[in-house]
Motif scaffolding. Sequence first.
Motif, short mmCIF file in Angstrom:
data_model
loop_
_atom_site.label_atom_id
_atom_site.label_comp_id
_atom_site.label_asym_id
_atom_site.label_seq_id
_atom_site.Cartn_x
_atom_site.Cartn_y
_atom_site.Cartn_z
N GLY A 167 30.16 33.81 -29.60
CA GLY A 167 31.41 34.42 -30.04
C GLY A 167 32.14 35.19 -28.96
N ARG A 168 31.52 35.37 -27.82
CA ARG A 168 32.12 36.16 -26.73
C ARG A 168 32.47 35.32 -25.51
NH1 ARG A 168 27.92 40.68 -25.36
NH2 ARG A 168 29.72 41.60 -24.29
N ALA A 169 31.76 34.22 -25.32
CA ALA A 169 31.96 33.38 -24.14
C ALA A 169 31.30 32.04 -24.39
CB ALA A 169 31.37 34.04 -22.90
N GLU A 170 31.65 31.06 -23.55
CA GLU A 170 31.03 29.75 -23.58
C GLU A 170 29.99 29.67 -22.46
OE1 GLU A 170 31.88 27.82 -25.99
OE2 GLU A 170 33.77 28.76 -26.60
N VAL A 171 28.88 28.99 -22.73
CA VAL A 171 27.86 28.76 -21.72
C VAL A 171 27.75 27.26 -21.49
CG1 VAL A 171 25.44 29.06 -21.06
CG2 VAL A 171 26.60 30.83 -22.42
N HIS A 172 28.03 26.81 -20.27
CA HIS A 172 27.99 25.38 -19.94
C HIS A 172 26.88 25.13 -18.94
CE1 HIS A 172 31.71 24.53 -22.08
NE2 HIS A 172 32.27 25.57 -21.47
N ARG A 173 26.03 24.14 -19.23
CA ARG A 173 24.91 23.79 -18.35
C ARG A 173 25.37 22.77 -17.32
NH1 ARG A 173 19.20 22.94 -18.89
NH2 ARG A 173 18.48 22.33 -16.80
N ASN A 174 25.02 23.02 -16.07
CA ASN A 174 25.35 22.09 -14.98
C ASN A 174 24.15 22.01 -14.06
OD1 ASN A 174 26.54 20.51 -13.01
ND2 ASN A 174 27.64 22.21 -12.06
N GLN A 175 23.27 21.04 -14.30
CA GLN A 175 22.05 20.89 -13.51
C GLN A 175 21.30 22.22 -13.46
OE1 GLN A 175 21.30 17.94 -13.11
NE2 GLN A 175 23.18 16.76 -12.97
N ASN A 176 21.21 22.89 -12.30
CA ASN A 176 20.48 24.16 -12.24
C ASN A 176 21.39 25.38 -12.26
OD1 ASN A 176 21.48 23.80 -9.65
ND2 ASN A 176 19.49 23.45 -8.72
N PHE A 177 22.55 25.23 -12.88
CA PHE A 177 23.47 26.35 -13.09
C PHE A 177 23.74 26.52 -14.58
CE2 PHE A 177 24.46 26.48 -8.66
CZ PHE A 177 25.08 27.71 -8.42
N LEU A 178 23.98 27.75 -14.99
CA LEU A 178 24.61 28.06 -16.26
C LEU A 178 25.93 28.76 -15.94
CD1 LEU A 178 21.55 29.49 -18.26
CD2 LEU A 178 22.61 27.23 -18.52
N ASP A 179 27.02 28.18 -16.37
CA ASP A 179 28.35 28.74 -16.11
C ASP A 179 28.85 29.42 -17.37
OD1 ASP A 179 28.50 27.80 -13.49
OD2 ASP A 179 29.25 25.85 -14.13
N VAL A 180 29.06 30.72 -17.29
CA VAL A 180 29.59 31.49 -18.41
C VAL A 180 31.09 31.66 -18.21
CG1 VAL A 180 29.41 33.63 -19.74
CG2 VAL A 180 27.38 32.71 -18.58
N VAL A 181 31.85 31.16 -19.18
CA VAL A 181 33.31 31.20 -19.08
C VAL A 181 33.88 31.76 -20.38
CG1 VAL A 181 33.43 29.32 -17.41
CG2 VAL A 181 33.46 28.79 -19.85
N PRO A 182 35.15 32.14 -20.40
CA PRO A 182 35.73 32.77 -21.59
C PRO A 182 35.69 31.87 -22.83
CG PRO A 182 37.09 33.20 -19.67
CD PRO A 182 36.06 32.19 -19.25
N PRO A 183 35.84 32.45 -24.02
CA PRO A 183 35.78 31.68 -25.27
C PRO A 183 36.81 30.55 -25.28
CG PRO A 183 35.73 34.03 -25.74
CD PRO A 183 36.02 33.89 -24.27
N GLY A 184 36.39 29.39 -25.78
CA GLY A 184 37.30 28.25 -25.90
C GLY A 184 37.53 27.49 -24.62
N VAL A 185 36.92 27.93 -23.52
CA VAL A 185 37.16 27.32 -22.21
C VAL A 185 36.11 26.23 -21.94
CG1 VAL A 185 37.00 27.75 -19.73
CG2 VAL A 185 38.37 29.26 -21.17
N SER A 186 36.58 25.10 -21.47
CA SER A 186 35.70 24.01 -21.07
C SER A 186 36.48 23.08 -20.15
CB SER A 186 35.21 23.22 -22.29
OG SER A 186 36.28 22.50 -22.89
N LYS A 187 35.79 22.17 -19.52
CA LYS A 187 36.48 21.18 -18.70
C LYS A 187 37.41 20.33 -19.56
CE LYS A 187 33.29 20.55 -14.83
NZ LYS A 187 32.63 19.53 -13.98
N GLY A 188 36.96 20.01 -20.77
CA GLY A 188 37.79 19.19 -21.65
C GLY A 188 39.04 19.91 -22.10
N ALA A 189 38.90 21.18 -22.48
CA ALA A 189 40.08 21.96 -22.90
C ALA A 189 41.07 22.10 -21.75
CB ALA A 189 39.64 23.33 -23.41
N GLY A 190 40.54 22.29 -20.54
CA GLY A 190 41.43 22.37 -19.38
C GLY A 190 42.16 21.08 -19.13
N LEU A 191 41.45 19.96 -19.25
CA LEU A 191 42.09 18.66 -19.03
C LEU A 191 43.13 18.39 -20.11
CD1 LEU A 191 42.35 15.99 -17.57
CD2 LEU A 191 40.39 15.13 -18.89
N ARG A 192 42.82 18.72 -21.36
CA ARG A 192 43.79 18.52 -22.43
C ARG A 192 45.06 19.32 -22.16
NH1 ARG A 192 45.50 14.93 -24.70
NH2 ARG A 192 43.38 14.27 -25.36
#
Length: 257
Positions: A167-192
Amino acid sequence: MRTVLATDLDGTVVFEDGVHPADREALATWKRSGNILVLDTGKSVDAVRLVWHDAGMPTPDFVIAFTGSVITDGDLRPLAVTAHQQVLLDDIAALVEGEQLVLYASDIEHDYVVFSRVAQTSSIVPRAYPGDLDRLRHTELFGIPLFIPDPSVMSRVEPALRELCDGRAEVHRNQNFLDVVPPGVSKGAGLRRVLDEFAPGHGDVYSIGDSWNDLSMHEVADHPITLTDSPAQVRAQCEGSVDCAAQLIDRILKEQQ
C-alpha cells in the motif's frame, strides 16, 4: 505509423562488457529507419547516461527510468516524475539493518549508497555516491534499490519488504535486485504513459526484456519478446524469444520492407 521498440537495458542490451557490437548496430539501424526507441529500465537517469549516452549509443526517443518513476525525453530531460513517501527510506533501512546487502537511494540525478554489507558490486548501479541517511530522508527519492547477491538473504528479505511496502510502494524483482518504487509505478505503467501521452499515432509495440520486472512492460506490448536464457516465468508470458536484441530488430526491419 512508427513502430515502437521498448527495451530493457541490463541483461538485455547492456552487459558487463557493455553493449555488444551486433546490438549496437541494430539499434542504430532501428533509429535510422525512423522507428521509435524507448529505454525501459530500472536504472537511474545518471546510470542511463553512463551506460548509454556517454557510450555513444543512438539517442532514444524516450527513457523510462527507475522502473517507471521518471520518464524523460531522449536527452534525459524529465517529462513526468513520481516520488516516494519521504518516511519510507527510514523504514526500509530499519527492516534490513544487519542483512548482507547494499541499500541504495536515488534522487532525480544520482544513486547513493545508504549502507553496504557485501563486498560484491553490480554493474546495474555503475556509479554511486556515499549517502547520508539524515540527508536522504529529506530528499525527494525516485528509487530505493536493494542489491542482494545471496539467494538465501533474498528469500528472507523479499517477503518482509513486500509486507512493509504494501500500500505504500511497489517492489519489483530484477535478478539479484529488489527495486522499491512509488505506488502504481512499473515499467508497464511507464510505457503505457509514453504511448498515450507522448507518442500518439504510434504503430505496433514490441518489447524485449529478460527479467521479472519486465513482465508489466510485456503486458503493454503488442509483441512481447524475451531472451532464450530468461527465467521460465518470463518466457511463458512472451510470444517468443531471441538470442539477442539484434535478432529481433533484424526480423522486424525485414518485415517492414
